[in-house]
Design an enzyme around this catalytic site. Structure first.
Site, mmCIF file in Angstrom:
data_model
loop_
_atom_site.group_PDB
_atom_site.id
_atom_site.type_symbol
_atom_site.label_atom_id
_atom_site.label_comp_id
_atom_site.label_asym_id
_atom_site.label_seq_id
_atom_site.Cartn_x
_atom_site.Cartn_y
_atom_site.Cartn_z
ATOM 1 N N HIS A 78 -66.481 -19.880 9.954
ATOM 2 C CA HIS A 78 -65.186 -19.522 9.705
ATOM 3 C C HIS A 78 -64.776 -18.437 10.801
ATOM 4 O O HIS A 78 -65.680 -17.556 11.273
ATOM 5 C CB HIS A 78 -65.171 -18.655 8.257
ATOM 6 C CG HIS A 78 -66.022 -17.495 7.928
ATOM 7 N ND1 HIS A 78 -65.433 -16.162 8.290
ATOM 8 C CD2 HIS A 78 -67.206 -17.383 7.711
ATOM 9 C CE1 HIS A 78 -66.493 -15.348 7.838
ATOM 10 N NE2 HIS A 78 -67.542 -16.117 7.775
ATOM 11 N N ASP A 80 -62.382 -15.836 10.533
ATOM 12 C CA ASP A 80 -61.984 -14.531 10.161
ATOM 13 C C ASP A 80 -62.993 -13.523 9.850
ATOM 14 O O ASP A 80 -64.011 -13.876 9.749
ATOM 15 C CB ASP A 80 -60.896 -14.577 8.819
ATOM 16 C CG ASP A 80 -61.845 -14.928 7.617
ATOM 17 O OD1 ASP A 80 -62.590 -15.827 7.885
ATOM 18 O OD2 ASP A 80 -61.917 -14.402 6.402
ATOM 19 N N GLU A 173 -62.489 -16.878 4.792
ATOM 20 C CA GLU A 173 -63.402 -17.015 4.157
ATOM 21 C C GLU A 173 -63.751 -15.624 3.444
ATOM 22 O O GLU A 173 -64.274 -15.559 2.357
ATOM 23 C CB GLU A 173 -64.569 -17.454 4.982
ATOM 24 C CG GLU A 173 -65.778 -17.729 4.158
ATOM 25 C CD GLU A 173 -66.925 -16.456 4.277
ATOM 26 O OE1 GLU A 173 -67.949 -16.737 3.299
ATOM 27 O OE2 GLU A 173 -66.613 -15.425 4.423
#
Length: 409
Positions: A78, A80, A173
Site C-alpha cells: 500500500h 499510504d 490501507e
C-alpha cells in the site's frame, strides 16, 4: 539491488498520509502522486496490462518467461502512510554500520534507544534508515513498495525462471479502505502476498478480527447552579461507559493472541459526547462476545435516562482473521517458508496484531498472507528500517517467484 535505497528514499519523500472519515478513495491527493509515479516506472520497466483505477488501485503484470502450467501469483503493497503521525517533509537519516547505543534523531532530544527498543541489539553492523524525530518514516509500507519494484527489476533483468507475476499498489490501507475497491478477478492471481510486515523472517497468516464502535451520547445542559435533577452530563456518562470496559484488556496490557478494547478517541461537552473504540480478537467467538459486551455496557449506563437523553451505539465490522482462508491452501505458506530458508532466513510465523489488505482480500477469494519488509516501530517517530532487511525481502520475493515456477513445470 543498487536502486533499492534510491527508490525507497524517493517514495518516502512524497507525503501520502491517508485521512480517515473521508468518503473519496484515495482519501488524499498525495497518494495519487505516488501511484502515478509508480505507473510511469512500471511502464518504463516494460510491464504489461498496467491499469490505474478511479479508486487508486494500480495493477500490472510481468509476463512469464517459461512455458508450463504455472499459477499466476501476486505481490501487493500500500502507498499510504498512517494518519497517526505526520508524514510530511520526511527527512530520513542513514546510519551505516550501526555500532550500538542511542541514535540521535535530528537535532533535538529525540533518540532511538536500544533500552526502549531492544531489537536494535540484533542489528549491529547493519545500515539503519531512521526519521529525524519530526515525522514517521513511511517504511510502512513504502519499504514494501520499493521491495516489489526492485524484485520486478531483478526478475526483468536476469534469466530467473518465473511464471506470470501480478503486482498491485493500493491506497488507504491505513484507514481500512484499501481492499474494498480491489478487483480480484481483474488482478488474475491464484494467490498473493502482501509485503507489509515487520522484521526479517516474519510470515503472517493470522490477524485480528476487527470492529469499530462509535458511541454518541446526548445529555442535557443547564446552569450548574440549578442543575439538580435536570442536568444529564454526557461526559459523565462517557466516563461511566469507559469505567465498565475491562481495564486489563487494553492494547497496553495485552500481547500475542490476546484481544482488546481500545478507546481511540473521546470528545464532548456536557450536552453531547462521542467515543470511538476499536475491538480486536483473534478468536471469532471472543470477538462476537466483545461486541455484545459493549452493547450491554451502553444499555446499563443508559438505563433510566430522560427520554430526550440517550446513548447511541453503532458497531461496524472492519475485517476478519484470514487464517481460515489461508490454511485451505497450505502450499502458499510452504513456498514462502522454503523461499526464506533458501535465502538463509529462519521463518517466523506470528500473528498480526493488526490487519492488512490481505485479510480482506483473502475473504474476497485471493488468499494473501503477509511477508516481512525489514521495518520496525511503525506509525511514529521511532520508525526505522534496515537496508539489509529490505534486501532480504527482495531476495525472498524473487525466490518465491522462482519456486512457484518450478512447482508448475
Amino acid at each position: 539491488m543498487d536502486k533499492l535505497l534510491e527508490r525507497f528514499l524517493h517514495y518516502v519523500s512524497l507525503d501520502t498520509q491517508s485521512k480517515s472519515g473521508v468518503r473519496q478513495v484515495p482519501s488524499t491527493e498525495g497518494q495519487w502522486k505516488l501511484l502515478r509515479l509508480l505507473k510511469q516506472q512500471l511502464e518504463e520497466m516494460g510491464l504489461v496490462n498496467i491499469t490505474l483505477s478511479e479508486k487508486g488501485t494500480l495493477m500490472a503484470t510481468l509476463p512469464a518467461n517459461v512455458e508450463g502450467d504455472i499459477p499466476a501469483i501476486g505481490f501487493i503493497s500500500h502507498v499510504d502512510t498512517s494518519p497517526d503521525f505526520s508524514g510530511k517533509n520526511v527527512n530520513p537519516q542513514i546510519v551505516e554500520n550501526y555500532r550500538g547505543g542511542d541514535i540521535a534523531l535530528g537535532i533535538g532530544d529525540e533518540v532511538l534507544s536500544p533500552v526502549m527498543f531492544p531489537v536494535l541489539h540484533q542489528l549491529l553492523g547493519q545500515t539503519l534508515i531512521t526519521t529525524d524525530g519530526k515525522t514517521l518514516l513511511g517504511a510502512d509500507d513504502k519499504a514494501g513498495v520499493a521491495e516489489i519494484m526492485t524484485a520486478l527489476a531483478v526478475l526483468k533483468g536476469n534469466p530467473i525462471p518465473h511464471g506470470e507475476i501480478k503486482v498491485a499498489f493500493t491506497p488507504d490501507e491505513e484507514v481500512g479502505k484499501g481492499a474494498k475497491h480491489f478487483d480480484v478477478e481483474e488482478f488474475g492471481a491464484q494467490w498473493a502476498y502482501t509485503v507489509d510486515g515487520g522484521g526479517v523472517g516474519e510470515l503472517e497468516f493470522e490477524n485480528f478480527n476487527a470492529a469499530s464502535v462509535n458511541i454518541k451520547i446526548v445529555g442535557n445542559n443547564v446552569h450548574p447552579g440549578t442543575a439538580k435533577g435536570v442536568m444529564v452530563n454526557a461526559l459523565s456518562l462517557a466516563a461511566r461507559i469507559h469505567a465498565e470496559v475491562p481495564a486489563d484488556e487494553a492494547p497496553e496490557t495485552t500481547e500475542g493472541y490476546e484481544g482488546f478494547y481500545h478507546l481511540a478517541s473521546m470528545k464532548g461537552t456536557v450536552d453531547r459526547a462521542e467515543m470511538h473504540y476499536i475491538i480486536r480478537d483473534f478468536d471469532r467467538k471472543q470477538f462476537e462476545a466483545r461486541k455484545r459486551k459493549m452493547m450491554e455496557i451502553a444499555k446499563k449506563v443508559g438505563k433510566g435516562l430522560h427520554p430526550d437523553c440517550y446513548i447511541e451505539l453503532v458497531i461496524e465490522d472492519s475485517y476478519y482473521n484470514m487464517r481460515e482462508k489461508v490454511v485451505e491452501h497450505p502450499h502458499i505458506l510452504d513456498i514462502a517458508q522454503q523461499a526464506m530458508r533458501d535465502c538463509h532466513i529462519t521463518p517466523e510465523m506470528k500473528p498480526i496484531r493488526g490487519g492488512t489488505d490481505g485479510a480482506q482480500l483473502s475473504f474476497m477469494g485471493l488468499p494473501c498472507p503477509n511477508l516481512f519488509t525489514g521495518g520496525y516501530n511503525y506509525h511514529g517517530k521511532h520508525e526505522f528500517v534496515t537496508l539489509e532487511g529490505m534486501e532480504k525481502a527482495v531476495q525472498v520475493i524473487v525466490r518465491i517467484a522462482e519456486l512457484t515456477a518450478k512447482r508448475g513445470q
